[in-house]
Design an enzyme around this catalytic site. Structure first.
Site, PDB file in Angstrom:
ATOM      1  N   ASP A 146       2.573  10.541   3.015  1.00  0.00           N
ATOM      2  CA  ASP A 146       3.550  11.386   3.488  1.00  0.00           C
ATOM      3  C   ASP A 146       3.143  12.594   4.470  1.00  0.00           C
ATOM      4  OD1 ASP A 146       5.972  12.418   3.963  1.00  0.00           O
ATOM      5  OD2 ASP A 146       6.169  13.328   2.193  1.00  0.00           O
ATOM      6  N   GLU A 165       0.789  -1.219   0.042  1.00  0.00           N
ATOM      7  CA  GLU A 165      -0.090   0.088  -0.027  1.00  0.00           C
ATOM      8  C   GLU A 165       0.855   1.322  -0.169  1.00  0.00           C
ATOM      9  OE1 GLU A 165      -2.116  -1.266   3.558  1.00  0.00           O
ATOM     10  OE2 GLU A 165      -0.867   0.224   4.877  1.00  0.00           O
ATOM     11  N   CYS A 174      20.162  50.965  -8.029  1.00  0.00           N
ATOM     12  CA  CYS A 174      19.331  50.122  -8.922  1.00  0.00           C
ATOM     13  C   CYS A 174      18.127  49.688  -8.129  1.00  0.00           C
ATOM     14  CB  CYS A 174      20.039  49.164  -9.339  1.00  0.00           C
ATOM     15  SG  CYS A 174      19.344  47.743 -10.098  1.00  0.00           S
ATOM     16  N   LYS A 198       2.768   4.577   1.138  1.00  0.00           N
ATOM     17  CA  LYS A 198       3.205   5.223   2.456  1.00  0.00           C
ATOM     18  C   LYS A 198       2.935   6.690   2.288  1.00  0.00           C
ATOM     19  CE  LYS A 198       7.122   5.280   5.210  1.00  0.00           C
ATOM     20  NZ  LYS A 198       7.480   6.624   5.635  1.00  0.00           N
ATOM     21  N   CYS A 208      21.062  46.031 -17.499  1.00  0.00           N
ATOM     22  CA  CYS A 208      20.638  45.505 -16.188  1.00  0.00           C
ATOM     23  C   CYS A 208      18.977  45.796 -16.587  1.00  0.00           C
ATOM     24  CB  CYS A 208      20.771  46.496 -15.228  1.00  0.00           C
ATOM     25  SG  CYS A 208      19.685  46.089 -13.585  1.00  0.00           S
ATOM     26  N   LYS A 230      11.288   3.595  -0.168  1.00  0.00           N
ATOM     27  CA  LYS A 230      11.338   4.746  -0.646  1.00  0.00           C
ATOM     28  C   LYS A 230      11.731   5.008  -1.873  1.00  0.00           C
ATOM     29  CE  LYS A 230      10.782   6.646   3.876  1.00  0.00           C
ATOM     30  NZ  LYS A 230      11.636   7.952   3.946  1.00  0.00           N
ATOM     31  N   TYR A 251      -4.493  -1.434  13.049  1.00  0.00           N
ATOM     32  CA  TYR A 251      -5.215  -1.671  14.213  1.00  0.00           C
ATOM     33  C   TYR A 251      -4.181  -1.768  15.373  1.00  0.00           C
ATOM     34  CZ  TYR A 251      -6.967  -5.063  17.278  1.00  0.00           C
ATOM     35  OH  TYR A 251      -7.184  -5.862  18.598  1.00  0.00           O
ATOM     36  N   CYS A 298      17.376  48.592 -13.809  1.00  0.00           N
ATOM     37  CA  CYS A 298      17.651  49.997 -14.107  1.00  0.00           C
ATOM     38  C   CYS A 298      18.366  50.446 -15.623  1.00  0.00           C
ATOM     39  CB  CYS A 298      18.582  50.525 -12.992  1.00  0.00           C
ATOM     40  SG  CYS A 298      20.319  49.825 -13.109  1.00  0.00           S
ATOM     41  N   CYS A 338      25.478  44.316 -11.993  1.00  0.00           N
ATOM     42  CA  CYS A 338      24.847  45.734 -12.140  1.00  0.00           C
ATOM     43  C   CYS A 338      25.755  46.763 -10.887  1.00  0.00           C
ATOM     44  CB  CYS A 338      23.430  45.916 -12.235  1.00  0.00           C
ATOM     45  SG  CYS A 338      22.876  47.532 -11.833  1.00  0.00           S
TER      46      CYS A 338
HETATM   47  S1  IVH Z   1       2.640   0.706   8.802  1.00  0.00           S
HETATM   48  C1  IVH Z   1       4.173  -0.792  13.120  1.00  0.00           C
HETATM   49  N1  IVH Z   1       1.402   1.865   6.707  1.00  0.00           N
HETATM   50  O1  IVH Z   1       5.364   5.729   7.907  1.00  0.00           O
HETATM   51  C2  IVH Z   1       4.505   0.380  11.978  1.00  0.00           C
HETATM   52  N2  IVH Z   1       2.848   3.148   8.012  1.00  0.00           N
HETATM   53  O2  IVH Z   1       8.322   4.684   9.211  1.00  0.00           O
HETATM   54  C3  IVH Z   1       3.278   0.726  11.261  1.00  0.00           C
HETATM   55  N3  IVH Z   1       3.340   5.327   7.393  1.00  0.00           N
HETATM   56  O3  IVH Z   1       5.370   6.367  11.313  1.00  0.00           O
HETATM   57  C4  IVH Z   1       3.289   1.322  10.103  1.00  0.00           C
HETATM   58  N4  IVH Z   1       1.902   5.395   5.646  1.00  0.00           N
HETATM   59  O4  IVH Z   1       3.427   6.691  10.232  1.00  0.00           O
HETATM   60  C5  IVH Z   1       2.376   2.193   7.694  1.00  0.00           C
HETATM   61  N5  IVH Z   1       0.341   2.562   4.856  1.00  0.00           N
HETATM   62  C6  IVH Z   1       1.166   2.903   5.975  1.00  0.00           C
HETATM   63  C7  IVH Z   1       1.770   3.986   6.046  1.00  0.00           C
HETATM   64  C8  IVH Z   1       2.712   4.226   7.232  1.00  0.00           C
HETATM   65  C9  IVH Z   1       2.488   6.183   6.352  1.00  0.00           C
HETATM   66  C10 IVH Z   1       4.152   6.103   8.166  1.00  0.00           C
HETATM   67  C11 IVH Z   1       3.794   5.649   9.612  1.00  0.00           C
HETATM   68  C12 IVH Z   1       4.969   5.361  10.361  1.00  0.00           C
HETATM   69  C13 IVH Z   1       5.963   5.753   9.289  1.00  0.00           C
HETATM   70  C14 IVH Z   1       7.117   4.533   9.045  1.00  0.00           C
END
Ligand code: IVH
Length: 686
Positions: free
Chosen positions: A124, A120, A446, A122, A415, A321, A231, A418, A441
């Site tokens: 930002d 999924e 100026c 990540k 310039c 990343k 969760y 000026c 210049c």
């Molecule tokens: S899972 C136990 N899923 O990325 C770790 N993290 O360095 C559970 N983040 O601080 C993290 N999108 O805040 C997970 N789809 C995603 C995420 C995600 C962003 C962030 C998260 C965490 C950092 C990881």
């Protein structure tokens, strides 16, 4: 040669730099390096510590989750530690991670067909945990250091995508990423720019800054949103049923009314995982929010326990990343800007393109040589990249896409502000990025230079006049309210209040900010004057010696040249600047309104003198915390020592402050002793 001492120093250097960057990122929401650079330093440190375990240290940033709870908010201990993810930077590393996890699961008797990865985006933003008691939201907290975070419940309640009440009376804690949609970010930054306020570097900092406002109404205005992705603890169903997979968990979280992470791809083999990560990467620029990577997680929750955890990261997940975003766009024109010291710099005007969270329509070209070396022509298709998240640059032009209509850029002869004939000049130290043959210049009146000088005067590092940004300076000049920096202090604030987008309150704030700026001290003032060849360090060194700006009217270049680190060019330039009648007028005006011109008279200065440091040469590097550089230089001299700007074998001590850089590295290479600011004070006092 690499020896253990130099590695040890590199490690402490990296730790220091990482801690400094983390502080700016997490506590101030204002980073000054890109995530990419940060990750690279982090990775280098992690590898060095793995290779030299004897140099590892439990307090190293690699063993901590960045950030800590601010004093502004009540601190809360998370019911479940909020860990972080280990990063992988290449597809090979990613495959290796998947292969290793799969092998471990197979060894533990998990059937191959049950091993599935969920991939999924990540997001930002910033991580928060949300706690519900009997279905009611009772706590929203930032991650902080992973164990203790900040109670930001009031602000959390303003966020779309977070229900205040669940449809069922569950005790539950979930975790997600709060983010600011790109569109909202553009609008917010535009409004800030219009108001002369400092803009946010990217949507992530804007989200972090907004979520940590003390006034929940301000947070609400930031229109933040969330993606819940985990969760943490408690129950997702009233009957105690527990989901078996991550995919099921996320589905249930969405059913409970949260904005849950939406894009999820299932994959089995390393190749399939790599493919899924690529697919998400392709979606990246089209998403209405920023992502900085993809997260790969074991889908079957029971298998996560088999893999277990490292101290602060799980072994069942990894973050890939993405490299900095690059885009193709058209170079429409090259504009020439006049800087504070009259140097002309080319600026590329681009067909607007979305890049890493902002619309990019300009890029610096640094100098004419780059334009030539990269054969960049007007009308070209060019590749732009955001280097430090903030300033975009043109990497190259795509010659294959030319149709013959492109034109070679020629520098103007006059310039653009000026009309004065431009002078060809040699590059000098302040224009270090300019290889040679720069254009300047030399008209002191100026208008473009005047504007840039006042902008510099007001800027953060100089007189630090809050709220007085480039657009307000421009407006004040255009309205005829100021003609030089000193005019700022005699502004008619009733007129200022009537300016577009100002009002009484802003005018009042500006008045107060100007008042505060009067006591920044002579070193800041000298730097704020924007004299050529006279940087911040040179200004401090000069003031440490002569103690006041006034004294410079009588200073001879030979005297100034005797100051450590002040070369002939700088001393000549300063002396010439103080011979100009305009300078006399400006300084007199500044003095008349009460701008502080001299260092305070300290009795200590007279009585403390001794020869404790006789024969010793000190080099100051990094940011000192208890004194300014000028004060430290003064201290060294009062005890008979010398302060120098560069490290050599002759250096006795390098005094390393926060975020010390290359000088520290050099010191270790040469085997020069490194001491702290504290050590220096102790040596001086006893
Ligand atoms: S899972 C136990 N899923 O990325 C770790 N993290 O360095 C559970 N983040 O601080 C993290 N999108 O805040 C997970 N789809 C995603 C995420 C995600 C962003 C962030 C998260 C965490 C950092 C990881």
């Amino acid at each position: 040669m690499e020896n253990i001492e130099s590695i040890s120093l590199r490690i402490s250097d990296l730790r220091r730099q990482i801690e400094r960057a983390a502080k700016l990122y997490y506590d101030n929401d204002a980073p000054d390096i890109s995530d990419f650079e940060y990750d690279a330093m982090f990775e280098e440190l992690r590898q060095l510590e793995a290779k030299y375990p004897e140099l590892d240290d439990p307090s190293s940033p690699t063993h901590k989750v960045g950030g800590h709870a601010s004093e502004k908010f009540e601190k809360v201990t998370h019911p479940v530690k909020m860990g972080s993810l280990s990063d992988v930077f290449s597809e090979d590393e990613l495959s290796a991670f998947v292969q290793k996890a799969t092998d471990t699961l197979l060894e533990n008797g998990v059937p191959a067909e049950d091993i599935v990865y969920s991939v999924e985006p990540k997001i930002d933003g910033l991580s928060v945990s949300l706690t519900y008691e009997r279905g009611t939201l009772t706590l929203g907290a930032t991650r902080g250091d992973g164990t203790v975070g900040e109670n930001v419940t009031e602000n959390i309640r303003t966020i779309a995508g977070i229900p205040h009440q669940l449809p069922e009376p569950l005790d539950l804690c979930v975790r997600g990423e709060v983010y600011m949609p790109r569109e909202v970010f553009y609008e917010l930054n535009q409004a800030k720019e219009d108001a002369g306020e400092k803009t946010f570097a990217n949507p992530r900092n804007a989200a972090a800054g907004s979520l940590r406002r003390l006034d929940a109404a301000e947070c609400a205005a930031a229109k933040l949103d969330i993606f819940v992705f985990n969760y943490q603890t408690g129950s997702l169903y009233e009957d105690g049923h527990a989901p078996e997979t991550h995919a099921e968990t996320i589905g249930r979280i969405a059913d409970l009314g949260f904005h849950a992470i939406r894009i999820q791809k299932l994959a089995r083999t390393p190749d399939e995982v790599v493919e899924a990560v690529r697919e998400i990467g392709e979606l990246r620029s089209g998403l209405p929010y920023d992502i900085d990577g993809a997260v790969v997680k074991i889908n079957v929750l029971g298998q996560r326990t088999i893999l277990g955890e490292n101290p602060s990261t799980p072994k069942w997940a990894a973050a890939f990343k993405y490299p900095p975003e690059q885009k193709e766009t058209k170079l429409l024109a090259i504009e020439v800007n006049v800087g504070r010291t009259g140097v002309l710099t080319p600026l590329a005007l681009l067909e607007p393109v979305q890049l890493a969270g902002t619309t990019v329509s300009r890029a610096t070209l640094h100098n004419i040589d780059i334009i030539r070396a990269r054969d960049i022509r007007i009308g070209d298709t060019v590749i732009v990249q955001k280097a430090g998240d903030i300033i975009p640059e043109i990497l190259s032009s795509v010659a294959a896409k030319r149709d013959g209509s492109e034109t070679v850029f020629r520098f103007p002869e006059h310039c653009p502000s000026c009309g004065e004939t431009l002078i060809r000049d040699k590059a000098d130290d302040e224009d270090a990025s300019v290889a040679e043959g720069i254009l300047r210049c030399e008209n002191p009146a100026c208008p473009a230079q005047l504007e840039r000088r006042i902008i510099h005067f007001a800027s953060r590092g100089a007189m630090n006049i809050d709220g007085l940004g480039p657009s307000l300076v421009r407006l004040l000049i255009d309205e005829g309210l100021i003609r030089d920096a000193a005019d700022l202090y005699t502004l008619d604030f009733e007129k200022v209040a009537e300016l577009p987008r100002m009002g009484k309150k802003s005018a009042e704030n500006l008045k107060n900010a100007l008042e505060t700026s009067k006591s920044r001290g002579p070193a800041k003032l000298l730097w704020a004057l924007g004299i050529r060849h006279t940087g911040e360090a040179a200004s401090e060194a000069v003031i440490a010696k002569v103690r006041s700006v006034d004294a410079l009217f009588d200073a001879k270049p030979e005297e100034l040249a005797e100051i450590e680190d002040i070369g002939e060019v700088t001393s000549e330039t300063i002396a010439a600047y103080f011979r100009l009648p305009e300078t006399r007028t400006l300084i007199d005006k500044l003095k008349a309104v009460g701008v502080v011109m001299s260092l305070p008279e300290t009795d200590a200065a007279a009585s403390d003198n001794d020869d404790k440091f006789a024969g010793m040469t000190f080099v100051l590097t990094g940011t000192l915390t208890t004194m300014t550089r000028a004060e430290a230089t003064d201290l060294i001299k009062r005890h008979g020592g010398k302060a120098s700007g560069s490290v050599s074998k002759k250096t006795t001590y390098v005094v390393a402050g926060e975020a010390a850089g290359s000088k520290l590295t050099k010191a270790t290479e040469l085997g020069v002793a490194v001491i702290s600011e504290d050590d220096l004070l102790k040596m001086a006092n006893g």
